[in-house]
Write a protein that holds these residues in place. Structure first.
Motif, PDB file in Angstrom:
ATOM      1  N   SER A 141     -46.177  -6.700 -21.401  1.00 41.59           N
ATOM      2  CA  SER A 141     -45.779  -8.599 -22.123  1.00 41.59           C
ATOM      3  C   SER A 141     -46.082  -9.072 -20.764  1.00 41.59           C
ATOM      4  O   SER A 141     -46.464 -10.015 -21.799  1.00 41.59           O
ATOM      5  CB  SER A 141     -44.261  -7.710 -21.983  1.00 41.59           C
ATOM      6  OG  SER A 141     -43.644  -7.221 -23.095  1.00 41.59           O
TER       7      SER A 141
ATOM      8  N   GLN B  81     -41.628  -9.125 -28.985  1.00 41.74           N
ATOM      9  CA  GLN B  81     -41.959  -7.131 -28.999  1.00 41.74           C
ATOM     10  C   GLN B  81     -40.411  -7.263 -29.954  1.00 41.74           C
ATOM     11  O   GLN B  81     -40.676  -6.048 -30.452  1.00 41.74           O
ATOM     12  CB  GLN B  81     -41.043  -7.257 -27.443  1.00 41.74           C
ATOM     13  CG  GLN B  81     -41.366  -5.925 -27.213  1.00 41.74           C
ATOM     14  CD  GLN B  81     -41.044  -5.044 -25.764  1.00 41.74           C
ATOM     15  OE1 GLN B  81     -40.990  -6.127 -25.052  1.00 41.74           O
ATOM     16  NE2 GLN B  81     -40.668  -4.428 -25.129  1.00 41.74           N
TER      17      GLN B  81
ATOM     18  N   ASP C 149     -47.051  -6.972 -29.556  1.00 37.68           N
ATOM     19  CA  ASP C 149     -46.514  -6.587 -28.480  1.00 37.68           C
ATOM     20  C   ASP C 149     -45.612  -5.493 -29.232  1.00 37.68           C
ATOM     21  O   ASP C 149     -44.149  -5.847 -29.204  1.00 37.68           O
ATOM     22  CB  ASP C 149     -45.837  -7.328 -28.169  1.00 37.68           C
ATOM     23  CG  ASP C 149     -44.609  -6.295 -26.088  1.00 37.68           C
ATOM     24  OD1 ASP C 149     -44.674  -5.575 -25.913  1.00 37.68           O
ATOM     25  OD2 ASP C 149     -44.648  -7.707 -24.748  1.00 37.68           O
TER      26      ASP C 149
HETATM   27 MG   LIG Z   1     -42.694  -5.223 -22.654  1.00 35.49          MG
END
Ligand SMILES: [Mg+2]
Ligand SMILES: Nc1ncnc2c1ncn2[C@@H]1O[C@H](COP(=O)(O)OP(=O)(O)O)[C@@H](O)[C@H]1O
Lengths: 307, 258
Positions: free
Chosen positions: B43, B76, B152
């Motif tokens: 990330s 995410q 992500d």
């Molecule tokens: Mg991550």
């Protein structure tokens, strides 16, 4: 029709079948009447104990005042308060209106100030550190001492009332807003930043809406102080209003009329509180959608996971 | 033709070294995955790309130094705004770009069917299942019409069955759009199913330990033949990540269960 994700078939098939089911009977399949009846039952169940307790208290008071050998000039029975309130309804109404006006004006001022200041504080961290100690100190001022001073400085008009109502209602809303902004999800902020949004855009699109639940929690606390704040201001000096009405009723040895005015001010607070709850419902319709699911009987007709 | 090119990208948070020299590239119309363990710094790499944080190294796009508005980013978790209806979540990127809300809605509406969201335009995010939320978040990402998608771990929070369904679905719509995409995942199967190429990351501090081409034809979910080939690539990558399992005959005392 039961639809379940079929692992032997492609995702395409699974998702389109899932969709057609929802499309046909999904969101319309919810039956609102049932939901409303349920809500009514729940509301009744919530309020019934409180109503019962209140009725019992009044009954006990009534019996004690009638048969306890207490003079009505010391403790009038609720029935007497009610009768006298009705008899003096014109005077009561005449004195209620200025109190409502002071309450609403003061609250509106406080609301606008809380929004503007909280936004400024959100953009300028040093300002927050400068302001918060002052704001907390303002909450330690004893209203009994401050009210006469404010009247002394600003006269018998609307202004001192607005200031005193603001003094007691501003803080909870301000704190709630500032905390609400800070509760914004960092992922949403990062997403907006990656989309090219600047600080002001992020504040408007994410921080302000994120703060709404906090704001309404603060507002509900504030609004219960507002009427009391206005009455305090009138008590310290006013031409008309529930506060001054209580004062003169007390000086004339009429506790029944004092209590009548108290009842009116309580009712006022309850109505304002109810309005706040209503506005919250209207302003945050997505909160009502929580827990409800699209689809018949709240069942998701698919194998997809829920959050 | 290379679109994105990263050279020796490094990033530390104080004493914590997270990225220790990442070099990779993504060609036009290519689907590339970055596969790595949790906490490796995947990330963080995307945060460098979107400009949320700064690091060292070179980032180029179409040969020129990277400027801001190249990527459509899907974070995410879905990061849908609970206070916006699905259609208004989908238009968010276009609104930020300055498009009028009504115009943005017209642009977005036709895509709802393809994303399995028809009929849910006016639903609140809280009314949707996890898989539908991810599809809504992906819809919000692709309508921005940027040069490249950054995804992500889009399916990381879903249960296994939903995740498998979503991977197949994404492969299907990717075939018809051919977005240039960079996907972060820690799911080896997901990477093999979706990607043209895979970069395998080490644990933190992250460096690229392997680059794997996935030469399988698409669609990849049709035949069991392909599934077997994919499984072989998968096992090979797992060996890289976890180390090769010790052969049974080196442990004569161990019981065999099969
Ligand atoms: Mg991550
Ligand atoms: N802003 C930050 N400040 C300090 N440490 C961070 C920050 N962002 C991430 N990290 C650390 O960097 C490491 C990698 O994080 P991340 O890139 O989110 O990993 P993942 O590969 O799971 O996406 C983690 O140990 C995390 O704690």
């Amino acid at each position: 029709m039961a639809v379940w994700y079929d692992p032997l078939r492609g995702g395409e098939g699974a998702s389109s079948r899932e969709l057609s089911t929802i499309g046909e009977s999904g969101r319309d399949g919810q039956s609102p009447p049932q939901g409303e009846r349920l809500a009514f039952t729940r509301t009744f169940a919530n309020f019934f104990p409180a109503a019962l307790a209140f009725a019992l208290l009044l009954t006990a008071w009534e019996l004690y005042a009638r048969f306890g050998g207490i003079a009505p000039t010391v403790l009038p029975a609720p029935s007497r308060v009610l009768a006298q309130a009705w008899e003096n309804r014109a005077a009561l109404a005449d004195n209620t209106l200025p109190t409502i006006r002071a309450t609403l004006a003061g609250f509106a001022f406080s609301l606008v100030a809380a929004f503007i200041l909280s936004a400024l504080v959100d953009f300028l961290a040093p300002l927050r550190r400068a302001l918060f100690p002052l704001l907390i100190a303002s909450q330690t001022l004893p209203l009994v001492a401050i009210a006469p001073l404010v009247v002394l400085w600003f006269g018998f008009g609307l202004l001192p009332k607005i200031l005193l109502v603001a003094l007691v209602t501003f803080f909870p809303m301000m704190v709630a807003l500032v905390e609400g902004y800070a509760a914004t999800s960092t992922e949403i902020s990062q997403l907006l930043a990656a989309m090219g949004a600047g600080r002001w855009r992020i504040f408007w699109l994410a921080r302000l809406p994120s703060a709404l639940p906090y704001f309404f929690a603060g507002l509900r606390i504030s609004i219960t102080y507002a009427v009391v704040g206005a009455i305090f201001a009138e008590y310290a000096g006013a031409a008309k209003g529930l506060g001054i009405y209580m004062l003169s009723a007390k000086n004339n040895f009429r506790p029944d009329l004092v209590l009548a005015a108290v009842a009116v001010s309580s009712a006022l607070t309850l109505v304002l509180f109810g309005l706040a709850v209503l506005v919250q419902r209207l302003a945050m319709p997505w909160e009502n959608a929580k827990g409800e699911r699209a689809g018949p009987g709240g069942n998701r007709p698919s194998g997809e996971g829920r959050r | 033709m290379k679109r994105l090119e990263l050279r020796d990208l490094r990033k530390s948070f104080g004493a914590l070294e997270v990225l220790a020299g990442i070099s990779l590239h993504v060609a036009a119309g290519e689907f590339v995955s970055i596969l790595g363990p949790s906490g490796a710094g995947k990330s963080t790499l995307f945060q460098l790309l979107t400009g949320a944080i700064r690091g060292e190294g070179e980032m180029r796009f179409d040969g020129a130094p990277l400027d801001g508005a190249r990527f459509a980013f899907m974070p995410q978790r879905d990061a849908l705004m609970p206070w916006r209806r699905i259609i208004d979540n989908a238009t968010l990127g276009l609104e930020v770009q300055g498009m009028k809300r009504s115009e943005a809605r017209e642009r977005v509406a036709p895509l709802f069917a393809e994303f399995g969201l028809a009929g849910f335009e006016r639903a609140w995010p809280a009314e949707l299942s996890g898989g539908m939320r991810q599809r809504a978040a992906l819809l919000r990402t692709v309508v921005q019409q940027r040069d490249m998608l950054l995804l992500d771990e889009p399916f990381g929070a879903l249960d296994a069955l939903t995740r498998a369904a979503m991977q197949r679905w994404l492969e299907t719509i990717w075939r018809s759009h051919r977005w240039t995409a960079l996907l972060i995942t820690h799911d080896v199967r997901e990477a093999v199913l979706l990607s043209d190429r895979i970069y395998v990351l080490s644990e933190r501090p992250a460096r690229i330990v392997r680059e794997v081409a996935v030469p399988l034809p698409r669609p990849r979910t049709e035949s069991h033949e392909l599934a077997r080939e994919a499984a072989a690539i998968e096992a090979d990558i797992l060996d890289t990540l976890l180390g090769r399992p010790v052969p049974i005959n080196e442990h004569p005392m161990e019981n065999r269960n099969d």
